[in-house]
Design a protein around this motif. Structure first.
Motif, short mmCIF file in Angstrom:
data_model
loop_
_atom_site.label_atom_id
_atom_site.label_comp_id
_atom_site.label_asym_id
_atom_site.label_seq_id
_atom_site.Cartn_x
_atom_site.Cartn_y
_atom_site.Cartn_z
N THR A 1 -2.66 9.84 -6.38
CA THR A 1 -2.95 8.48 -5.91
C THR A 1 -1.63 7.79 -5.64
O THR A 1 -0.72 7.84 -6.47
CB THR A 1 -3.74 7.68 -6.97
OG1 THR A 1 -4.96 8.36 -7.28
CG2 THR A 1 -4.06 6.29 -6.45
N TYR B 1 -5.38 8.17 -1.38
CA TYR B 1 -5.77 9.21 -2.33
C TYR B 1 -5.60 10.56 -1.64
O TYR B 1 -5.80 10.68 -0.44
CB TYR B 1 -7.23 9.04 -2.75
CG TYR B 1 -7.59 7.67 -3.24
CD1 TYR B 1 -7.45 7.33 -4.58
CD2 TYR B 1 -8.07 6.70 -2.37
CE1 TYR B 1 -7.79 6.07 -5.04
CE2 TYR B 1 -8.41 5.43 -2.81
CZ TYR B 1 -8.26 5.11 -4.14
OH TYR B 1 -8.59 3.86 -4.59
N SER C 1 -5.36 13.84 2.66
CA SER C 1 -5.26 12.49 2.10
C SER C 1 -5.98 11.49 2.99
O SER C 1 -6.16 11.73 4.19
CB SER C 1 -3.80 12.06 1.92
OG SER C 1 -3.22 11.72 3.15
#
Length: 246
Positions: free
Chosen positions: A204, A169, A151
């Motif tokens: 997300t 993300y 991430s």
């Protein structure tokens, strides 16, 4: 003439539609993606969708680089229509995590684990008397998985209603071996199947308050073996909340 550039997003969307069109007795769950940065952090998450897929995750960073995770999920789809699918799944794992970059905005994790579960899938069709059973399938199964998480936190926060929110993300890619311990078709014992799945998942997250984030997750699975029942065919689209205690 200028050539049309097909974006990866549309390739992914096409793949999801194709894989979702098949019928499978296995539904992938939402895996734990705690994205730990330091020892002592505790992660909890809950995810759901309108089709009755509910997943829960917990994780603990026990040292500066070692963490344990646990996942549980349940699926309850249909019943009074041609759709009928039930599944429960429980699993746990242990792994390694680290931050990347001098500002530590990127996180890398790797986990290995084991799980067990049960699935029931009834194929039904409409008739003048309601919905008629065509075929009933049930399996007990276990799984072994290897999972890699990555991430990145957006450097600049986004402005929503005059308040700046953190956005990140991430991607989780699982390699899972699913093996049937028992299989019944129309209440008769049937030959067991095994499959190896590649399960890419994308998420997300947006910060709501300190430690609490809302998460949108989408993913699908690819089966490497050609089976009649245990194959790819179910995608994952969920909305959820995750919280990290520091």
């Amino acid at each position: 003439m200028r050539m049309i550039n097909i974006k990866p997003f549309y390739i992914l969307l096409f793949s999801v539609v194709v894989f979702s069109s098949c019928s499978s007795i296995y539904m992938p769950n939402v895996p734990a993606t705690p994205m730990f940065k330091e020892a002592g952090e505790v992660y909890v998450g809950g995810h759901f969708n309108a089709k009755g897929n509910v997943s829960g995750n917990v994780g603990i960073a026990v040292t500066e680089n070692i963490a344990v995770i646990a996942n549980g999920s349940t699926v309850n789809t249909g019943g009074s229509s041609n759709e009928y699918f039930r599944q429960w799944l429980a699993e746990g794992g242990v792994g390694y995590f680290t931050t990347i970059g001098k500002d530590k905005r990127q996180v890398f994790e790797m986990y290995a684990g084991y799980g067990i579960g049960n699935s029931k899938d009834h194929q039904q069709r409409a008739s003048v008397y309601g919905y008629e059973l065509v075929e009933a399938r049930e399996m007990n199964f276990d799984k072994i998985f290897l999972q890699v998480n990555y991430s990145s936190t957006r450097k600049k926060k986004i402005n929503i209603f005059g308040d700046k929110k953190e956005l990140n993300y991430g991607t989780a890619i699982r390699l899972s071996r699913i093996g049937m311990k028992d299989l019944w078709v129309n209440n008769e014992v049937a030959p067991k199947e095994e499959n190896f799945f590649i399960e890419p998942l994308f998420f997300t997250r947006m910060q709501l308050v300190n430690g609490l984030q809302v998460q949108y997750t989408n993913g699908f699975n690819i089966g490497l073996n050609k089976n009649e029942y245990l194959k790819a065919g179910n995608s994952v689209f969920t909305l959820g909340l995750v919280y990290t205690f520091r």
